[in-house]
Design an enzyme around this catalytic site. Structure first.
Site, PDB file in Angstrom:
ATOM      1  N   ASP A  13      -1.373   2.227  -3.938  1.00  0.00           N
ATOM      2  CA  ASP A  13      -1.459   2.088  -2.493  1.00  0.00           C
ATOM      3  C   ASP A  13      -2.370   3.219  -2.003  1.00  0.00           C
ATOM      4  O   ASP A  13      -2.717   4.123  -2.784  1.00  0.00           O
ATOM      5  CB  ASP A  13      -0.058   2.204  -1.885  1.00  0.00           C
ATOM      6  CG  ASP A  13      -0.075   2.137  -0.374  1.00  0.00           C
ATOM      7  OD1 ASP A  13      -0.732   1.236   0.176  1.00  0.00           O
ATOM      8  OD2 ASP A  13       0.573   2.993   0.257  1.00  0.00           O
ATOM      9  N   ASP A  15      -2.563   4.653   1.965  1.00  0.00           N
ATOM     10  CA  ASP A  15      -1.970   5.483   3.021  1.00  0.00           C
ATOM     11  C   ASP A  15      -0.574   5.941   2.626  1.00  0.00           C
ATOM     12  O   ASP A  15       0.302   5.126   2.313  1.00  0.00           O
ATOM     13  CB  ASP A  15      -1.913   4.695   4.332  1.00  0.00           C
ATOM     14  CG  ASP A  15      -3.297   4.463   4.913  1.00  0.00           C
ATOM     15  OD1 ASP A  15      -3.963   5.458   5.244  1.00  0.00           O
ATOM     16  OD2 ASP A  15      -3.705   3.295   5.022  1.00  0.00           O
TER      17      ASP A  15
END
Length: 224
Positions: A13, A15
């Protein structure tokens, strides 16, 4: 703690996992709300973490009400975020070192994010990380966003590695749900959201930091 299978690729991922941006987004949304004289509780923001733009809008509008000018509110929040992240988002601890380890281990890697391609480039290029991924899967590259598995399945397909042989690294509950649904070995590295009992069951491990993930991949153990 060891993983159930040999890792052949790693899917990140962005953020809250690679870059320390979620707290900035929370703060600017709260600031934009305060400027309009409306309340934006943290728990509403936390329900938006890891979701697509449209899904996040639905959460926010469920809180504010259908008459709320969401687009103006969000544009103001993003302008504030751009100011705060003008020099690039700070990296999460261990991010660069983990990528160095993947180079040594010759493991391919991808980003699977709900953010846009422009956002990925804007945040990762200043830190010199953008070119270190074999693939970037971002908004527009899949039909359904997290918590559906599509972003992770798209990343595995791009890397030409079976999902079951991929290690997924996530900080959000929706991201963990998506990675698990894709059949990946999933490690949560918590950021703003703790690992609940429900989420822990879905994970192969919960790691305090990316340093711990690196140690695990290099044959060490995740610390408590």
């Amino acid at each position: 703690m060891s993983l159930p299978r040999r890792v052949k690729a790693v899917v990140f991922d962005m953020d809250g996992l690679l870059i320390d941006s979620e707290a900035v987004y929370r703060d600017v949304m709260m600031a934009s709300s305060a400027a309009r004289g409306v309340d934006f509780p943290e728990d509403v923001f936390l329900r938006m973490v890891g979701l697509t733009g449209q899904a996040s809008r639905e959460v926010a509008m469920g809180h504010f009400g259908e008459s709320f000018d969401y687009e103006t509110w969000l544009a103001h929040a993003w302008a504030l975020a751009d100011e705060r992240l003008a020099a690039g988002a700070p990296l999460k601890a261990g991010a660069a070192e983990l990528l160095d380890a993947l180079d040594r281990l010759s493991l391919p890697r991808a980003v699977a994010t709900s953010s846009s391609h422009a956002s990925v480039r804007r945040h990762l290029e200043p830190a010199g990380l953008y070119g270190r991924f074999d693939a970037v899967i971002a908004a527009g590259d899949y039909a359904r966003g997290k918590p559906d598995p599509d972003p992770f399945l798209a990343a595995a397909a791009r890397l030409k590695v079976a999902p079951a042989d991929c290690l997924a690294l996530e900080d959000s509950h929706n991201g963990v749900r998506a990675a698990c649904a894709a059949g990946m070995m999933t490690v949560m590295v918590p950021d703003l959201l703790p690992a609940t009992d429900e989420i822990t069951v879905l994970c192969a491990a919960v790691a305090p930091s990316l340093h711990d993930v690196r140690l695990m991949l290099e044959g060490g153990a995740i610390t408590d």
